[in-house]
Design a protein around this motif. Structure first.
Motif, PDB file in Angstrom:
ATOM      1  N   ASP A 121       0.764  -7.221   6.160  1.00 36.81           N
ATOM      2  CA  ASP A 121       1.567  -7.974   7.213  1.00 36.81           C
ATOM      3  C   ASP A 121       1.351  -9.591   6.851  1.00 36.81           C
ATOM      4  O   ASP A 121       2.529 -10.232   7.095  1.00 36.81           O
ATOM      5  CB  ASP A 121       1.286  -7.766   8.561  1.00 36.81           C
ATOM      6  N   GLU A 122       0.274  -9.960   6.542  1.00 35.93           N
ATOM      7  CA  GLU A 122       0.123 -11.374   6.502  1.00 35.93           C
ATOM      8  C   GLU A 122       0.102 -12.001   5.080  1.00 35.93           C
ATOM      9  O   GLU A 122      -0.253 -13.039   4.778  1.00 35.93           O
ATOM     10  CB  GLU A 122      -1.139 -11.787   7.087  1.00 35.93           C
ATOM     11  N   ALA A 123       0.842 -10.987   3.942  1.00 37.84           N
ATOM     12  CA  ALA A 123       0.775 -11.494   2.659  1.00 37.84           C
ATOM     13  C   ALA A 123       1.698 -12.817   2.613  1.00 37.84           C
ATOM     14  O   ALA A 123       2.782 -12.719   3.247  1.00 37.84           O
ATOM     15  CB  ALA A 123       1.148 -10.459   1.650  1.00 37.84           C
ATOM     16  N   ASP A 124       1.100 -13.587   1.799  1.00 39.93           N
ATOM     17  CA  ASP A 124       1.900 -14.836   1.660  1.00 39.93           C
ATOM     18  C   ASP A 124       2.006 -15.384   0.342  1.00 39.93           C
ATOM     19  O   ASP A 124       2.701 -16.395   0.002  1.00 39.93           O
ATOM     20  CB  ASP A 124       1.559 -15.998   2.795  1.00 39.93           C
ATOM     21  N   GLY A 125       0.961 -14.767  -0.545  1.00 42.83           N
ATOM     22  CA  GLY A 125       1.202 -15.477  -2.159  1.00 42.83           C
ATOM     23  C   GLY A 125       2.411 -14.725  -2.839  1.00 42.83           C
ATOM     24  O   GLY A 125       2.963 -13.556  -2.578  1.00 42.83           O
ATOM     25  N   PHE A 126       2.874 -15.392  -3.787  1.00 44.27           N
ATOM     26  CA  PHE A 126       3.997 -14.923  -4.584  1.00 44.27           C
ATOM     27  C   PHE A 126       3.817 -13.553  -4.864  1.00 44.27           C
ATOM     28  O   PHE A 126       4.513 -12.590  -4.661  1.00 44.27           O
ATOM     29  CB  PHE A 126       4.357 -15.697  -5.845  1.00 44.27           C
ATOM     30  N   PHE A 127       2.765 -13.122  -5.561  1.00 51.05           N
ATOM     31  CA  PHE A 127       2.440 -11.960  -5.993  1.00 51.05           C
ATOM     32  C   PHE A 127       0.818 -11.520  -6.026  1.00 51.05           C
ATOM     33  O   PHE A 127       0.012 -12.467  -6.700  1.00 51.05           O
ATOM     34  CB  PHE A 127       2.741 -11.725  -7.376  1.00 51.05           C
ATOM     35  N   ASP A 128       0.320 -10.368  -5.480  1.00 50.41           N
ATOM     36  CA  ASP A 128      -1.049 -10.335  -5.169  1.00 50.41           C
ATOM     37  C   ASP A 128      -1.323  -8.734  -5.347  1.00 50.41           C
ATOM     38  O   ASP A 128      -0.493  -8.047  -4.796  1.00 50.41           O
ATOM     39  CB  ASP A 128      -1.449 -10.787  -3.782  1.00 50.41           C
ATOM     40  N   VAL A 129      -2.241  -8.416  -6.156  1.00 47.89           N
ATOM     41  CA  VAL A 129      -2.601  -6.933  -6.440  1.00 47.89           C
ATOM     42  C   VAL A 129      -3.512  -6.775  -5.156  1.00 47.89           C
ATOM     43  O   VAL A 129      -4.610  -7.628  -5.029  1.00 47.89           O
ATOM     44  CB  VAL A 129      -3.254  -6.766  -7.648  1.00 47.89           C
ATOM     45  N   VAL A 130      -3.371  -5.824  -4.103  1.00 49.27           N
ATOM     46  CA  VAL A 130      -3.968  -5.605  -2.853  1.00 49.27           C
ATOM     47  C   VAL A 130      -4.911  -4.445  -3.127  1.00 49.27           C
ATOM     48  O   VAL A 130      -5.809  -4.380  -2.255  1.00 49.27           O
ATOM     49  CB  VAL A 130      -3.246  -5.825  -1.905  1.00 49.27           C
ATOM     50  N   ALA A 131      -4.623  -3.429  -3.832  1.00 49.43           N
ATOM     51  CA  ALA A 131      -5.383  -2.247  -4.128  1.00 49.43           C
ATOM     52  C   ALA A 131      -5.192  -1.561  -5.058  1.00 49.43           C
ATOM     53  O   ALA A 131      -4.031  -1.687  -5.764  1.00 49.43           O
ATOM     54  CB  ALA A 131      -5.211  -1.402  -2.654  1.00 49.43           C
ATOM     55  N   GLY A 132      -5.922  -0.733  -5.640  1.00 48.70           N
ATOM     56  CA  GLY A 132      -5.625  -0.083  -6.851  1.00 48.70           C
ATOM     57  C   GLY A 132      -7.126   1.264  -7.043  1.00 48.70           C
ATOM     58  O   GLY A 132      -7.767   1.132  -6.411  1.00 48.70           O
TER      59      GLY A 132
END
Length: 109
Positions: free
Chosen positions: A7-18
């Motif tokens: 919900d708080e993502a604000d970067g252009f593109f972020d890998v958050v999990a994998g």
């Protein structure tokens, strides 16, 4: 189990999990901003792109798809694609960010 709050993502593109088999990333596009284009492809991976908030357009192999909150688009391996926030900051409701969560299988980044 992995739990990721996006919900708080604000970067252009972020890998958050994998994992070894898949990968999740968030993307936030400002009004008028786009990413990808005719040469943007993931030759070996499908991309499931879910629109968490905002509006825009996906162009996949030349075919346009309107994006609104709740839209889920599958961009299959090898398909050229672009995602864009077609809002304009001067247009009121269409002036907000386009927030997406994508799952890549297998991982790309």
């Amino acid at each position: 189990m992995n739990v990721v709050e996006t919900d708080e993502a604000d970067g252009f593109f972020d890998v958050v999990a994998g994992t070894e088999r898949s990968q999740a990333a968030t993307m936030v596009l400002s009004p008028g901003q786009s990413t990808g284009g005719p040469e943007n492809r993931h030759p070996e991976a499908d991309q499931w792109c879910y629109v968490a908030d905002g509006t825009g357009v996906a162009v996949v192999d030349g075919e346009e798809c309107r994006l609104t909150s709740g839209t889920l688009v599958c961009i299959e391996a090898g398909e050229a694609h672009e995602i864009r926030n077609d809002g304009d900051e001067r247009d009121g409701d269409d002036g907000g960010p386009l927030r997406t969560v994508s799952v890549y299988a297998p991982p790309v980044y």
